[in-house]
Each structure stands twice: as C-alpha cells, then as structure tokens.
Design an enzyme around this catalytic site. Structure first.
Site, PDB file in Angstrom:
ATOM      1  CB  CYS A 116      32.897 107.250  44.719  1.00  0.00           C
ATOM      2  SG  CYS A 116      31.266 106.629  45.079  1.00  0.00           S
ATOM      3  CG  HIS A 257      35.432 105.611  47.276  1.00  0.00           C
ATOM      4  ND1 HIS A 257      34.704 106.489  48.038  1.00  0.00           N
ATOM      5  CD2 HIS A 257      34.532 104.783  46.680  1.00  0.00           C
ATOM      6  CE1 HIS A 257      33.422 106.201  47.909  1.00  0.00           C
ATOM      7  NE2 HIS A 257      33.289 105.165  47.101  1.00  0.00           N
ATOM      8  CG  ASN A 287      30.244 104.836  49.104  1.00  0.00           C
ATOM      9  OD1 ASN A 287      30.597 105.998  48.922  1.00  0.00           O
ATOM     10  ND2 ASN A 287      30.192 103.946  48.120  1.00  0.00           N
TER      11      ASN A 287
HETATM   12  N1  ACO Z   1      21.643  92.079  54.668  1.00  0.00           N
HETATM   13  C1  ACO Z   1      21.570  90.738  54.627  1.00  0.00           C
HETATM   14  N2  ACO Z   1      21.717  90.039  53.498  1.00  0.00           N
HETATM   15  C2  ACO Z   1      21.944  90.736  52.376  1.00  0.00           C
HETATM   16  C3  ACO Z   1      22.026  92.145  52.344  1.00  0.00           C
HETATM   17  C4  ACO Z   1      21.862  92.815  53.545  1.00  0.00           C
HETATM   18  N3  ACO Z   1      21.935  94.164  53.650  1.00  0.00           N
HETATM   19  N4  ACO Z   1      22.270  92.537  51.079  1.00  0.00           N
HETATM   20  C5  ACO Z   1      22.351  91.427  50.326  1.00  0.00           C
HETATM   21  N5  ACO Z   1      22.156  90.332  51.101  1.00  0.00           N
HETATM   22  C6  ACO Z   1      22.155  88.929  50.714  1.00  0.00           C
HETATM   23  C7  ACO Z   1      21.963  88.737  49.235  1.00  0.00           C
HETATM   24  O1  ACO Z   1      20.588  88.731  48.903  1.00  0.00           O
HETATM   25  C8  ACO Z   1      22.608  87.394  48.990  1.00  0.00           C
HETATM   26  O2  ACO Z   1      21.722  86.398  49.380  1.00  0.00           O
HETATM   27  P1  ACO Z   1      21.651  85.011  48.522  1.00  0.00           P
HETATM   28  O3  ACO Z   1      23.019  84.409  48.646  1.00  0.00           O
HETATM   29  O4  ACO Z   1      20.582  84.256  49.239  1.00  0.00           O
HETATM   30  O5  ACO Z   1      21.320  85.417  47.141  1.00  0.00           O
HETATM   31  C9  ACO Z   1      23.762  87.384  50.004  1.00  0.00           C
HETATM   32  O6  ACO Z   1      23.448  88.389  50.975  1.00  0.00           O
HETATM   33  C10 ACO Z   1      25.114  87.708  49.386  1.00  0.00           C
HETATM   34  O7  ACO Z   1      24.979  88.882  48.607  1.00  0.00           O
HETATM   35  P2  ACO Z   1      26.147  89.379  47.710  1.00  0.00           P
HETATM   36  O8  ACO Z   1      25.695  90.544  46.895  1.00  0.00           O
HETATM   37  O9  ACO Z   1      26.774  88.221  47.003  1.00  0.00           O
HETATM   38  O10 ACO Z   1      27.159  89.876  48.848  1.00  0.00           O
HETATM   39  P3  ACO Z   1      28.620  90.428  48.661  1.00  0.00           P
HETATM   40  O11 ACO Z   1      29.548  89.668  49.499  1.00  0.00           O
HETATM   41  O12 ACO Z   1      28.977  90.659  47.217  1.00  0.00           O
HETATM   42  O13 ACO Z   1      28.507  91.875  49.337  1.00  0.00           O
HETATM   43  C11 ACO Z   1      28.210  94.188  48.787  1.00  0.00           C
HETATM   44  C12 ACO Z   1      27.579  92.811  48.852  1.00  0.00           C
HETATM   45  C13 ACO Z   1      28.554  94.638  50.186  1.00  0.00           C
HETATM   46  C14 ACO Z   1      27.190  95.148  48.151  1.00  0.00           C
HETATM   47  C15 ACO Z   1      29.477  94.135  47.916  1.00  0.00           C
HETATM   48  O14 ACO Z   1      29.224  93.460  46.706  1.00  0.00           O
HETATM   49  C16 ACO Z   1      30.023  95.491  47.604  1.00  0.00           C
HETATM   50  O15 ACO Z   1      30.500  96.198  48.472  1.00  0.00           O
HETATM   51  N6  ACO Z   1      30.055  95.907  46.309  1.00  0.00           N
HETATM   52  C17 ACO Z   1      30.596  97.169  45.919  1.00  0.00           C
HETATM   53  C18 ACO Z   1      29.582  98.211  46.167  1.00  0.00           C
HETATM   54  C19 ACO Z   1      30.146  99.602  46.101  1.00  0.00           C
HETATM   55  O16 ACO Z   1      31.247  99.842  46.501  1.00  0.00           O
HETATM   56  N7  ACO Z   1      29.335 100.512  45.595  1.00  0.00           N
HETATM   57  C20 ACO Z   1      29.656 101.881  45.617  1.00  0.00           C
HETATM   58  C21 ACO Z   1      30.095 102.353  44.309  1.00  0.00           C
HETATM   59  S1  ACO Z   1      30.581 103.976  44.468  1.00  0.00           S
HETATM   60  C22 ACO Z   1      29.459 105.167  43.929  1.00  0.00           C
HETATM   61  O17 ACO Z   1      29.745 105.790  42.940  1.00  0.00           O
HETATM   62  C23 ACO Z   1      28.219 105.491  44.683  1.00  0.00           C
END
Ligand code: ACO
Length: 330
Positions: A116, A257, A287
């Site tokens: 990214c 980003h 993204n």
């Molecule tokens: N729908 C419903 N529930 C979900 C989903 C979904 N799509 N995905 C995960 N959950 C659940 C999890 O299993 C977890 O359940 P649990 O509490 O029973 O274990 C709960 O939701 C919370 O999950 P978390 O991972 O703690 O949620 P968080 O608030 O951290 O959000 C997210 C997750 C959106 C992925 C966030 O961590 C994030 O944006 N991280 C950065 C990701 C990113 O930017 N990546 C791109 C990098 S760039 C590149 O180079 C491609």
C-alpha cells in the site's frame, strides 16, 4: 534546463463498474453491514470484471492522467508501476502496460512491490530519476486486482479490499519551490508475517496441499497491523513535517492510504488536524493497496480540494510493513 523540481502534470484514476456492497458480502461470509461499517468505515468496494486485469485497469488510469497532462504515451520515458497483483509473477506489469499503452521501447519500465506504500515509493523513485536529468517524463501508476488474492471464505480479510488504479504524470520544472518537496520512506521488515501470502514464492512453491489450505491468499493479523499502521503513519507524517520545518496546520489536505477510517481518525487525532483536512473515500472503494493514494489524489484534485499554492501530505503503510510520506506543493 536545470531541473529545480519535479511537478505533477496530470492525474487519472479508474475503478471497475461492479460494486460489491456489505449486504452482498453478508450473504457470502458471516458478517454484517453494521460490523464492516463500524470497524472499517467501508460501505462498498469495486470488483474487476471477469477477464479484467490489473494492467487493463492501469491503462485506463494512465490514459486519463496523460489526457489531463496533455501528453501522449509516446512522450513518457519512465514507467513505474506499484502493484502487489501484477498480471503474471513474471514479467513486470509495467512491460505489459507499456505495450498496451503503445509507449516507446526506449522507456524504462519496472514494478515496485511496497504494497500500500508502493505509490509513494514509486513517486519518490521517479522524482529521483527525473532530477538526475536522464529521464524527462514519468508515468507512475498504482494498480491492484486484490479480488484475485483475497480468500473469499475468510471474513477477517475479504471485507476490507477492492480493485482499482490511479496514475500520475510527473515532469521537470525550472521553477523552484513547487512539486515534490520531499519524501520519507521506511519499513519494519521484522513484521513480514503480519500481512503476507505465505506460499507460492520461491521459498515454498505452490503444492496441491498449499493450494487446498488457501496459503496462496493474503493472510493478515488485523489487530497487530492496525497498531503498527497508526504508529508508522504518524511517524512518517511527523518526520517529514519536521524535516521540512512545516507545522501540520500548514497542510491543506492529507491524502492517507485508505485502509480503515479508524486508522485515518487516529492519525487526525495524533497530528491534531481536523478530519476535514483528510481526504476519505474508503467508504466507496475499501482498501485498494497501491491504487489507494493515487485514486484519492485524483478525486481530490478533480473535486477542487487542491488549489495552487496548497501543500498536500501523502502518507501510507502496507505489507512489509512498509511506510512512506511525501509533501507536494501545487
Ligand atoms: N464480520 C464480523 N465479525 C468479524 C469479522 C467480520 N468481517 N472479522 C472479524 N470478526 C470478529 C472477530 O472474529 C472477533 O471476534 P471475537 O471477538 O469473537 O474473537 C471480532 O470480530 C473482533 O475482531 P478484531 O480483529 O478484534 O476486530 P478489530 O476491531 O481489530 O477490526 C480490522 C478488525 C478491521 C481488520 C482491523 O484490525 C484493521 O483494520 N486492521 C488493519 C488492517 C489493514 O489495514 N490491513 C491492510 C494493510 S495494507 C496492505 O498492504 C494490503
């Protein structure tokens, strides 16, 4: 002509027609519109049509940028393509795009894989090559077909990504104090495993078992990536402001980003810059990795959010984990 600066002569972007909404995704995996919107700010994303490749999308964005710059593909002598989803593992997407655009054969063409942050790495590289005096007009493209490397059965990743492309044409100017003021690049290589495609590279070529396990899809430790992303983007933004003796308040628009609205809000808080100084389109595209910053830049320019004299800050992080920031005076 003595090259004093490198300036953006045109921008362009392209996103596929097909819109995939959160409601549709909630029929594919166990998720909901409410979860996706509140955790990421994403409402919908674009998905490439069957047979539509990264290079096809890149060509659309490149043609728009060339038209905006009033130039032809034959005017370009440097093509840099930032992508983690090239049409083929070999050769570079840049060579395929060069041919599709009808560019001349004595243009330098190569890809950059910085995920990214790739577009910021791309403009930094292109500007350095232009100021060397050995190249005159550069086309820098960020293009991705992430729908091809997302595991559509894995709800923690598939809701976040989309397809698209953005491009800029960069040229030289003898006018001082405009264009790319500077950039700051870096990487936390110790965090490779936070976001990667585990198998299918030279270290562990694909096997029937690795394919069955889905190890050729993108895998991510979302929470850890989130924390490092906020830290990396905040540092990259602060460092470059300090390096060029600027205060955050002098930035008219930040083009971050577009990974997650909550990451952008955290940067806004840390830099003490209100959200109306941040360009946001993550709600419409999700993204799009290397395409994210150039699509946002093009939309910001064409919607009148950037005016002559403004200073824009670009800031990104991505798999690697790489990060980068750049300052542009218009
Ligand atoms: N729908 C419903 N529930 C979900 C989903 C979904 N799509 N995905 C995960 N959950 C659940 C999890 O299993 C977890 O359940 P649990 O509490 O029973 O274990 C709960 O939701 C919370 O999950 P978390 O991972 O703690 O949620 P968080 O608030 O951290 O959000 C997210 C997750 C959106 C992925 C966030 O961590 C994030 O944006 N991280 C950065 C990701 C990113 O930017 N990546 C791109 C990098 S760039 C590149 O180079 C491609």
């Amino acid at each position: 002509m003595v090259t004093q600066s490198t300036v953006i002569l045109g921008t362009g972007s392209y996103t596929p027609e097909r819109i995939l909404t959160n409601e549709e995704l909630s029929k594919m995996v166990e998720t909901s519109d409410e979860w996706i919107r509140t955790r990421s700010g994403i409402k919908e994303r674009r998905i490439a049509a069957p047979g539509e490749s990264t290079s096809d999308m890149a060509v659309h964005a490149a043609r728009a940028a060339l038209t905006d710059a009033g130039l032809l593909a034959s005017d370009i002598d440097l093509l840099v393509v930032a992508t983690i989803t090239p049409d083929l593992p070999l050769p570079a997407a840049a060579c395929i795009i060069q041919h599709k655009l009808g560019m001349r054969t004595n243009a330098a063409c190569f890809d950059i894989n910085a995920a990214c942050s790739g577009f910021i790495y791309g403009i930094d590289t292109a500007c350095a090559m232009l100021t060397s005096g050995r190249y005159h007009k550069a086309l820098v493209i960020g293009a991705e077909k992430l729908s091809a490397i997302v595991d559509w059965k894995e709800r923690t990743t598939c809701v976040l990504f989309g397809d698209g492309a953005g491009a800029v044409v960069i040229g030289c100017s003898d006018q001082p104090n405009i264009g790319l003021i500077g950039s700051r690049l870096g990487a936390y290589g110790e965090s490779v495993d936070l976001l990667c495609i585990p198998k299918g590279g030279s270290d562990s070529p694909a096997t029937p078992e690795s394919i069955a396990a889905g190890d050729h899809f993108m895998r991510m430790k979302g929470k850890e990536v989130f924390k490092l992303a906020v830290r990396a983007m905040d540092e990259a933004a602060r460092d470059i402001l300090e390096q060029y003796s600027l205060h955050a308040d002098q930035i008219s628009l930040v083009i971050p980003h577009q990974a997650n609205l909550r990451i952008i809000e955290a940067i806004s808080k840390y830099l003490e810059l209100p959200m109306d100084r941040f360009f946001v389109n993550v709600d419409r595209y999700g993204n799009t990795s290397a395409a994210s910053v150039p699509i946002a830049l093009d939309e910001a320019r064409k919607s009148g959010r950037i005016k002559p004299g403004d200073i824009t800050l670009l800031v990104a992080f991505g798999a690697g984990l790489t990060y980068g920031s750049a300052l542009i005076r218009w």
